[in-house]
Design an enzyme around this catalytic site. Structure first.
Site, PDB file in Angstrom:
ATOM      1  N   GLU A   1      -2.218  10.128 -11.648  1.00  0.00           N
ATOM      2  CA  GLU A   1      -2.047  10.042 -13.094  1.00  0.00           C
ATOM      3  C   GLU A   1      -3.035   9.035 -13.676  1.00  0.00           C
ATOM      4  O   GLU A   1      -3.256   7.958 -13.101  1.00  0.00           O
ATOM      5  CB  GLU A   1      -0.624   9.597 -13.408  1.00  0.00           C
TER       6      GLU A   1
ATOM      7  N   GLU B   1      -3.892   3.807   1.393  1.00  0.00           N
ATOM      8  CA  GLU B   1      -4.183   4.037   2.804  1.00  0.00           C
ATOM      9  C   GLU B   1      -4.418   5.528   3.002  1.00  0.00           C
ATOM     10  O   GLU B   1      -3.552   6.346   2.697  1.00  0.00           O
ATOM     11  CB  GLU B   1      -2.996   3.583   3.652  1.00  0.00           C
TER      12      GLU B   1
ATOM     13  N   HIS C   1       3.370  10.812  -7.247  1.00  0.00           N
ATOM     14  CA  HIS C   1       1.964  10.581  -7.575  1.00  0.00           C
ATOM     15  C   HIS C   1       1.699   9.080  -7.698  1.00  0.00           C
ATOM     16  O   HIS C   1       2.620   8.294  -7.825  1.00  0.00           O
ATOM     17  CB  HIS C   1       1.582  11.280  -8.888  1.00  0.00           C
TER      18      HIS C   1
ATOM     19  N   HIS D   1       0.843  -1.198   0.000  1.00  0.00           N
ATOM     20  CA  HIS D   1       0.000   0.000   0.000  1.00  0.00           C
ATOM     21  C   HIS D   1       0.876   1.246   0.000  1.00  0.00           C
ATOM     22  O   HIS D   1       2.070   1.170   0.225  1.00  0.00           O
ATOM     23  CB  HIS D   1      -0.961   0.021   1.194  1.00  0.00           C
TER      24      HIS D   1
END
Length: 123
Positions: free
Chosen positions: A117, A56, A75, A7
């Site tokens: 993105e 998260e 990103h 994550h």
């Protein structure tokens, strides 16, 4: 030894607003939640229902200012199977913050300013 992605975390100011944004913009849904016993934080894990990777979202009760995101040089990227429909939806939501037509990609930003993105499935 083998590592795999699990994550990534974004801290958010308004947890409900962020969850709603990620649901509407990217179809992510809550997978699990951790509530601190003393109420000082809430962590929510969002998933896409396809990959095991999760986003998260962490809300901190005592955080009283916007997060410093620097120059947004980091990103998350998402593949999408219908790029044109996704672009139209995000344009309608008003969350497109940068487009690069030459590369065939664009970025949206979430309520806290994080950049995401969007890439066509075939890239």
């Amino acid at each position: 030894m083998q590592f795999s992605f699990y994550h990534t975390n974004y801290n958010v100011r308004d947890l409900d607003r962020s969850i709603a944004f990620y649901q509407e913009a990217l179809g992510l849904t809550e997978q699990r939640r951790i509530n601190a016993e003393d109420g000082s934080f809430i962590i929510v894990y969002l998933g896409d229902g396809v990959s095991p990777f999760q986003l998260e979202l962490t809300w901190l009760r005592d955080w009283d200012r916007a997060y410093n995101l620097g120059d947004n040089e980091f990103h998350l990227a998402f593949h999408v199977d219908d790029y044109e429909a996704a672009h139209a939806k995000h344009q309608e939501m008003g969350c497109i913050c940068f487009e690069n037509p030459a590369m065939g990609i664009y970025f949206i930003n979430d309520p806290d300013g994080y950049w995401l993105e969007v890439v066509p499935q075939n890239k």
